[in-house]
Design a protein around this motif. Structure first.
Motif, PDB file in Angstrom:
ATOM      1  N   LEU A  41       7.431  -1.119  18.842  1.00  0.00           N
ATOM      2  CA  LEU A  41       6.722   0.162  18.852  1.00  0.00           C
ATOM      3  C   LEU A  41       7.036   0.965  17.598  1.00  0.00           C
ATOM      4  O   LEU A  41       6.151   1.587  16.998  1.00  0.00           O
ATOM      5  N   GLU A  42       8.294   0.942  17.178  1.00  0.00           N
ATOM      6  CA  GLU A  42       8.672   1.654  15.959  1.00  0.00           C
ATOM      7  C   GLU A  42       8.082   0.987  14.717  1.00  0.00           C
ATOM      8  O   GLU A  42       7.698   1.663  13.756  1.00  0.00           O
ATOM      9  N   ALA A  43       8.003  -0.345  14.743  1.00  0.00           N
ATOM     10  CA  ALA A  43       7.522  -1.063  13.560  1.00  0.00           C
ATOM     11  C   ALA A  43       6.018  -0.917  13.362  1.00  0.00           C
ATOM     12  O   ALA A  43       5.529  -0.973  12.222  1.00  0.00           O
ATOM     13  N   HIS A  44       5.276  -0.732  14.447  1.00  0.00           N
ATOM     14  CA  HIS A  44       3.808  -0.718  14.351  1.00  0.00           C
ATOM     15  C   HIS A  44       3.197   0.659  14.613  1.00  0.00           C
ATOM     16  O   HIS A  44       1.978   0.763  14.764  1.00  0.00           O
ATOM     17  N   ARG A  45       4.000   1.687  14.666  1.00  0.00           N
ATOM     18  CA  ARG A  45       3.441   3.004  14.981  1.00  0.00           C
ATOM     19  C   ARG A  45       2.698   3.625  13.799  1.00  0.00           C
ATOM     20  O   ARG A  45       1.827   4.474  13.986  1.00  0.00           O
ATOM     21  N   GLU A  46       3.033   3.218  12.565  1.00  0.00           N
ATOM     22  CA  GLU A  46       2.382   3.769  11.380  1.00  0.00           C
ATOM     23  C   GLU A  46       1.386   2.762  10.820  1.00  0.00           C
ATOM     24  O   GLU A  46       1.688   1.574  10.694  1.00  0.00           O
ATOM     25  N   LEU A  47       0.189   3.260  10.478  1.00  0.00           N
ATOM     26  CA  LEU A  47      -0.843   2.407   9.902  1.00  0.00           C
ATOM     27  C   LEU A  47      -0.598   2.231   8.402  1.00  0.00           C
ATOM     28  O   LEU A  47       0.149   2.993   7.783  1.00  0.00           O
ATOM     29  N   LYS A  64      -2.722  -0.926  16.295  1.00  0.00           N
ATOM     30  CA  LYS A  64      -3.119   0.007  17.355  1.00  0.00           C
ATOM     31  C   LYS A  64      -3.097  -0.665  18.721  1.00  0.00           C
ATOM     32  O   LYS A  64      -2.653  -0.072  19.719  1.00  0.00           O
ATOM     33  N   LEU A  65      -3.588  -1.912  18.774  1.00  0.00           N
ATOM     34  CA  LEU A  65      -3.578  -2.639  20.046  1.00  0.00           C
ATOM     35  C   LEU A  65      -2.150  -2.858  20.540  1.00  0.00           C
ATOM     36  O   LEU A  65      -1.854  -2.691  21.732  1.00  0.00           O
ATOM     37  N   ILE A  66      -1.266  -3.233  19.627  1.00  0.00           N
ATOM     38  CA  ILE A  66       0.132  -3.465  20.015  1.00  0.00           C
ATOM     39  C   ILE A  66       0.759  -2.188  20.564  1.00  0.00           C
ATOM     40  O   ILE A  66       1.414  -2.188  21.619  1.00  0.00           O
ATOM     41  N   VAL A  67       0.541  -1.079  19.858  1.00  0.00           N
ATOM     42  CA  VAL A  67       1.122   0.199  20.299  1.00  0.00           C
ATOM     43  C   VAL A  67       0.554   0.615  21.652  1.00  0.00           C
ATOM     44  O   VAL A  67       1.284   1.064  22.546  1.00  0.00           O
ATOM     45  N   ASN A  68      -0.758   0.448  21.839  1.00  0.00           N
ATOM     46  CA  ASN A  68      -1.377   0.841  23.108  1.00  0.00           C
ATOM     47  C   ASN A  68      -0.915  -0.041  24.257  1.00  0.00           C
ATOM     48  O   ASN A  68      -0.673   0.445  25.371  1.00  0.00           O
TER      49      ASN A  68
END
Length: 252
Positions: A225-231, A202-206
């Motif tokens: 952003l694509e790699a970390h958008r899903e939890l 979440k921190l990376i995406v924000n």
């Protein structure tokens, strides 16, 4: 005798037309009624007055060197409010004049039978339309109330289902703790790890979203952003482990 009467009526109409004929008329504008001329002149004066005020304000803006007494933002806001009030007042005055005219026609002060019949027909249609609008408004309000009740019912059902799932999870954990305490500890540790990973994602995406101007300069940020958008969850980890095991079996 009737032909003589017709001739007299024709002469009267001719006399009326000649009397009302504008003296010195040289264009179509001269044949307009006085009321229409007054209306046209009033509109022209209104436009000329607006143009004069605009030119005067532009001249004052370029000619003066004095500092404004108020902030430009407040002045523009007041201008918008004054303009809106002027438009509203203009619309109100027009509606009042229309209402006065309709009332005068209904009272028979300034109308003939044909106009009176048309006004009655229009008013009847207007009242019918108003009744239909009120009926539709009541139906919309009833539908909104029903929708609100359904939302409340759905929220309560979701809350009860969530509580039920939580209770079932606690029961399973208690049974599992009695059977295999070590597995429970590993599960808690895994949950904490997954929670930490999700927080980092979440921190990376924000952070990337806050620096959107850098997405054009640094393309790798888009991939992050694509790699970390899903939890992730325990199910996701289990599925990943299963896929890795299958891949290793295929290689062997």
């Amino acid at each position: 005798m009737s032909e003589f009467e017709d001739l007299k009526n024709a002469i009267s109409c001719l006399n009326k037309s000649v009397s009302e004929f504008p003296i010195g008329a040289i264009s179509i504008e001269d044949f307009k009624p006085i009321e229409e001329k007054i209306r046209t002149t009033r509109e022209s004066l209104r436009r000329l007055n607006a143009k004069l005020l605009t030119l005067k304000s532009q001249y004052d803006f370029y000619a003066t060197n004095e500092e404004p007494e108020r902030k430009i933002k407040d002045t523009v806001t007041d201008l918008h409010e004054a303009t809106a009030n002027s438009l509203i007042n203009n619309a109100v005055i027009k509606l009042c004049l229309h209402s006065y005219t309709i009332q005068a026609i209904l009272e028979g002060k300034d109308s003939d039978n044909d106009t009176l019949k048309k006004i009655y027909a229009c008013m009847s249609k207007l009242f019918t339309l108003n009744d239909n609008i009120l009926l539709l408004q009541n139906e919309i309000e009833d539908a909104l109330k029903a929708q609100l009740q359904l939302k409340i019912h759905c929220r309560n059902a979701l809350f009860e289902y969530k509580s039920f799932l939580k209770e079932q999870e606690e029961i399973r954990n208690k049974k599992l703790e009695e059977i295999n305490p070590e597995l429970v500890k590993n599960k808690e540790k895994t949950n904490k790890t997954i929670t930490s990973i999700n927080i980092m994602k979440k921190l990376i995406v924000n952070f990337i979203a806050a620096s959107n101007h850098m997405l054009f300069k640094e393309p790798f940020l888009v991939k992050m952003l694509e790699a970390h958008r899903e939890l992730i969850s325990i199910e996701t980890v289990s599925k990943m482990s299963q896929n890795n095991s299958e891949n290793e079996e295929d290689k062997s």
